[in-house]
Design a protein around this motif. Structure first.
Motif, mmCIF file in Angstrom:
data_model
loop_
_atom_site.group_PDB
_atom_site.id
_atom_site.type_symbol
_atom_site.label_atom_id
_atom_site.label_comp_id
_atom_site.label_asym_id
_atom_site.label_seq_id
_atom_site.Cartn_x
_atom_site.Cartn_y
_atom_site.Cartn_z
ATOM 1 N N ARG A 1 7.953 -1.336 -16.460
ATOM 2 C CA ARG A 1 8.817 -1.568 -17.623
ATOM 3 C C ARG A 1 8.317 -0.799 -18.839
ATOM 4 N N ALA B 1 10.380 1.906 -20.937
ATOM 5 C CA ALA B 1 10.640 1.742 -22.369
ATOM 6 C C ALA B 1 10.176 2.975 -23.137
ATOM 7 N N ASP C 1 4.038 -2.326 -26.242
ATOM 8 C CA ASP C 1 4.305 -3.206 -25.120
ATOM 9 C C ASP C 1 5.137 -4.365 -25.640
ATOM 10 N N ASP D 1 7.309 -7.680 -25.533
ATOM 11 C CA ASP D 1 7.360 -8.829 -24.625
ATOM 12 C C ASP D 1 8.785 -9.361 -24.494
ATOM 13 N N THR D 2 9.738 -8.538 -24.878
ATOM 14 C CA THR D 2 11.127 -8.955 -24.667
ATOM 15 C C THR D 2 11.588 -8.372 -23.332
ATOM 16 N N ASN D 3 12.715 -8.878 -22.861
ATOM 17 C CA ASN D 3 13.162 -8.397 -21.555
ATOM 18 C C ASN D 3 14.209 -7.300 -21.693
ATOM 19 N N VAL D 4 13.994 -6.423 -22.674
ATOM 20 C CA VAL D 4 14.933 -5.341 -22.923
ATOM 21 C C VAL D 4 15.177 -4.499 -21.674
ATOM 22 N N VAL E 1 17.175 -6.259 -18.988
ATOM 23 C CA VAL E 1 18.591 -6.340 -19.342
ATOM 24 C C VAL E 1 19.261 -4.994 -19.105
ATOM 25 N N ARG F 1 19.734 -4.391 -15.487
ATOM 26 C CA ARG F 1 20.805 -5.265 -14.960
ATOM 27 C C ARG F 1 22.184 -4.688 -15.307
ATOM 28 N N ARG F 2 22.309 -4.209 -16.566
ATOM 29 C CA ARG F 2 23.600 -3.656 -16.986
ATOM 30 C C ARG F 2 23.922 -2.358 -16.229
ATOM 31 N N GLU G 1 10.966 -4.185 -7.891
ATOM 32 C CA GLU G 1 9.697 -4.535 -7.249
ATOM 33 C C GLU G 1 9.104 -5.602 -8.135
ATOM 34 N N ARG G 2 9.245 -6.827 -7.732
ATOM 35 C CA ARG G 2 8.896 -7.923 -8.627
ATOM 36 C C ARG G 2 7.448 -7.799 -9.107
ATOM 37 N N GLY G 3 7.259 -7.968 -10.380
ATOM 38 C CA GLY G 3 5.906 -7.897 -10.941
ATOM 39 C C GLY G 3 5.438 -6.482 -11.181
ATOM 40 N N MET G 4 6.209 -5.473 -10.716
ATOM 41 C CA MET G 4 5.745 -4.105 -10.894
ATOM 42 C C MET G 4 6.727 -3.239 -11.657
#
Lengths: 223, 454
Positions: A170, A174, A183, A185-188, A191, A194-195, A212-215
């Motif tokens: 992430r 970014a 770094d 800590d929002t889930n920009v 999102v 996902r879009r 890849e969850r967590g990665m």
């Protein structure tokens, strides 16, 4: 591709060795500065991953020694995220740095960039499965159907396509898409991905963008 | 006990110095007036003697007769101090009373009485006068040896020095006693201060009945203790909060890993545990980053590197960054910011990102978030406004404290761990800026950051 890992922390050295080995690199580990100096004098490496806090010879001294005899890319690891430290490392000739704790995905991405010796060619056209992107005309199609994307969605998809099959963290996304080097800590990024998926993947049975969850995220044809 | 850097010693030395100066000047003055007085009286006496002699000679007494009537000046004879000469115009000595065998002085003739001191091993004061008797000029010289006077003055001087020394010594001793007594309140203050330690930071110095200076000092120290106690209790609260915050992800990590290891599981299950662990590690890592960041910004040892930052451009960039999140809640980010401020680019961006993230987190869905600037002359006020649940007046003062959460239920993985606004606050302070919050039902909530205009 031979990588030298100079790290005195056993667990860190072990997982770097295993991880990089699984990613297809051949890895040598030096536990202190003197070992590292010896290994560097004995054989050739394509990349050195250097911890700054070392027993014996410290990382800066070692870096100076390396720079005296070769231009091998050096990635240094530091626990201090003081700006002076980073500046010092880069001034001494290091090519990149990572602040501990770092994610392995992040490290792998940096390693790949450093080993890709020539600057990456700007690609104009991508194709993965039935997804196509024409960068110059800013056109994205899937199964021949045109998909309308916003600027940032386009940039994100281009990045994923360019690094096809590589897991991108992430933070890396970014920094490349929004030039945000902090770094957050929002889930920009979540999102945004996902879009993008809603437009690129959701209407189709074959999914290309994978979490890849967590990665991080990866775009690849898994069929 | 007589340490040179002790206040009592210094004060008593000063006392001694002052009294030496005072006694010295008084002594000098008295000594000089005494010397002048004695000299004046001696001169009067010499002049009187000349006058009497002249009167005798004017009454027709001849010098020859005087030579024989030595009783006229007999009172001078046994006295070794007195001198008398009568000389004629050729310098011939007619009458001489000169027990110390001084040479006959060679003096110019004068019609008025003149006075002088002879130089040489034996000093004398002379008064002389030329006077005509029956057409013959006679020089009358009366004198007095200065030996006795000098001796007396010397003894007097010695006594003065002695008195001066004794005076200074007394002043020193008295001064020492007085200072030690006068500094008693200070010693009491020290005793009180010694009793204050980390465990008893709520103790204060007692100022009742102390001298004004001491009570002023104590008040100052008490105010300092107030601030220290505040800071200290804040720090201990931070540590406690921090430990608590760290415990949550650690509990998850420990629990789910132990649970997974209790029996054989499928790969997918192991995978799930590991993935979940990564999320917790990331949370821990972010928290540590934030705390480190706060620790660094609050220690003012490093200089802030500033340049001019275009707020309009920065807000635009951040709006693009948060666009997706905003649209998710059917919200619009409206950029009305403009102007340039002096600031550290990265820090201000972090602060602004935190404010916008905060507005997105707490703003009601379907309402816009305004980011605007206000011109305050030398400064620019940057406001981030959202509609939504208001912050109660009690909480308004606390929102910038670390680990503060208005609604404890709202914390989650995507939360800033309660440090986001604390970071904004400390960035503002580092910039000598100001951060404020207003919240009411009509206008919604506005966080503002005031910075120096470029």
């Amino acid at each position: 591709m031979r990588i030298l890992v100079v790290e005195d922390e056993h667990k860190t050295a072990d997982y770097l060795c295993k991880g990089l080995g699984e990613s297809g690199y051949s890895v040598e580990v030096a536990r202190d500065g003197f070992d590292a100096q010896h290994l560097i004098n004995e054989s050739e490496f394509d990349l050195v991953i250097l911890d700054v806090m070392l027993p014996g010879l410290n990382g800066w001294q070692l870096l100076e020694l390396i720079r005296r005899r070769s231009q091998v890319p050096v990635l240094f690891l530091t626990a201090k995220d003081a700006v002076e430290d980073r500046v010092k490392g880069l001034e001494l000739g290091a090519d990149d740095y990572l602040v501990k704790p770092f994610s392995f995905v992040e490290l792998l991405a940096r390693v790949r960039t450093l080993l890709r010796r020539s600057p990456p060619r700007e690609r104009e056209h991508f194709r993965v499965a039935d997804l196509e992107m024409d960068v110059l005309r800013r056109r994205v199609t899937r199964k021949g159907e045109r998909i309308a994307l916003t600027n940032k969605e386009f940039a994100l998809l281009e990045l994923l396509l360019d690094r096809e099959s590589e897991v991108l963290s992430r933070t890396y996304i970014a920094s490349r898409v929004w030039q945000m080097n902090f770094d957050s800590d929002t889930n920009v990024v979540e999102v945004a991905v996902r879009r993008l998926r809603a437009k690129v993947d959701d209407p189709f049975t074959q999914k290309l963008i994978h979490t890849e969850r967590g990665m991080g995220y990866v775009l690849e044809d898994r069929s | 006990m007589l340490a040179i850097n002790s206040l009592a010693t210094r004060l008593s030395l000063l006392f001694a110095l002052v009294s030496m100066l005072l006694l010295g000047s008084i002594g000098t003055y008295l000594y000089h007036s005494l010397t002048r007085e004695i000299a004046w009286r001696d001169d009067q006496m010499l002049q009187g003697r000349l006058e009497r002699l002249e009167a005798i000679l004017s009454n027709g007494e001849s010098v020859d007769m005087l030579q024989h009537r030595s009783h006229l000046y007999a009172n001078m004879m046994g006295n070794r101090d007195n001198l008398l000469w009568i000389l004629d115009n050729t310098g011939q000595t007619l009458i001489e009373v000169n027990p110390s065998d001084l040479p006959v002085p060679n003096l110019p003739t004068t019609n008025t009485v003149r006075l002088m001191e002879t130089a040489g091993p034996v000093q004398a004061r002379l008064a002389w006068h030329t006077f005509e008797q029956e057409g013959r000029p006679l020089t009358l010289i009366a004198g007095k040896l200065l030996d006795e006077r000098n001796q007396m003055l010397r003894a007097y001087r010695l006594r003065l020095w002695f008195a001066l020394a004794i005076g200074a010594l007394l002043a020193f001793l008295l001064g020492w006693g007085v200072s030690r007594h006068g500094l008693q309140p200070l010693r009491r203050l020290i005793e009180q201060a010694n009793r204050i330690n980390i465990r008893q930071l709520d103790r204060r110095l007692d100022v009742t009945g102390e001298a004004q200076e001491i009570s002023n000092l104590s008040h100052g120290l008490n105010r300092m203790l107030d601030r220290l106690e505040d800071g200290f209790s804040q720090l201990s609260r931070y540590s406690a909060d921090m430990a608590h915050e760290l415990r949550t992800p650690l509990t998850n990590l420990l629990g789910q890993t132990q649970h997974a290891l209790r029996r054989e599981r499928s790969d997918a299950e192991y995978r799930q545990v590991l993935e979940s662990n990564i999320e917790e590690y990331e949370r821990l890592s972010r928290m540590i980053d934030s705390m480190l960041f706060l620790a660094r910004t609050e220690s003012p040892s490093r200089k802030l590197i500033c340049d001019s930052v275009d707020l309009g451009e920065m807000v635009l960039q951040l709006c693009e960054y948060f666009e997706g999140m905003a649209e998710d809640g059917a919200r619009a980010l409206i950029n009305e910011a403009s102007g340039t401020v002096v600031a550290n680019h990265d820090l201000i961006r972090t602060a602004l990102a935190n404010l916008i993230a905060n507005a997105l987190r707490h703003g009601s869905p379907g309402t816009p978030i305004h980011i605007s600037t206000m011109d305050l002359g030398e400064r620019i006020k940057l406001c981030v406004h959202n509609h939504g649940p208001i912050i109660s007046p009690d909480d308004l003062t606390k929102v910038f404290e670390r680990f503060y959460r208005g609604d404890p239920a709202r914390s989650g993985v995507v939360d800033s761990g309660g440090l986001g606004l604390a970071i904004v606050h400390s960035i503002a302070q580092w910039h000598d800026g100001e951060v404020q919050v207003e919240s009411n039902a009509e206008d919604g909530t506005t966080f503002s950051l005031t910075l120096l205009r470029a």
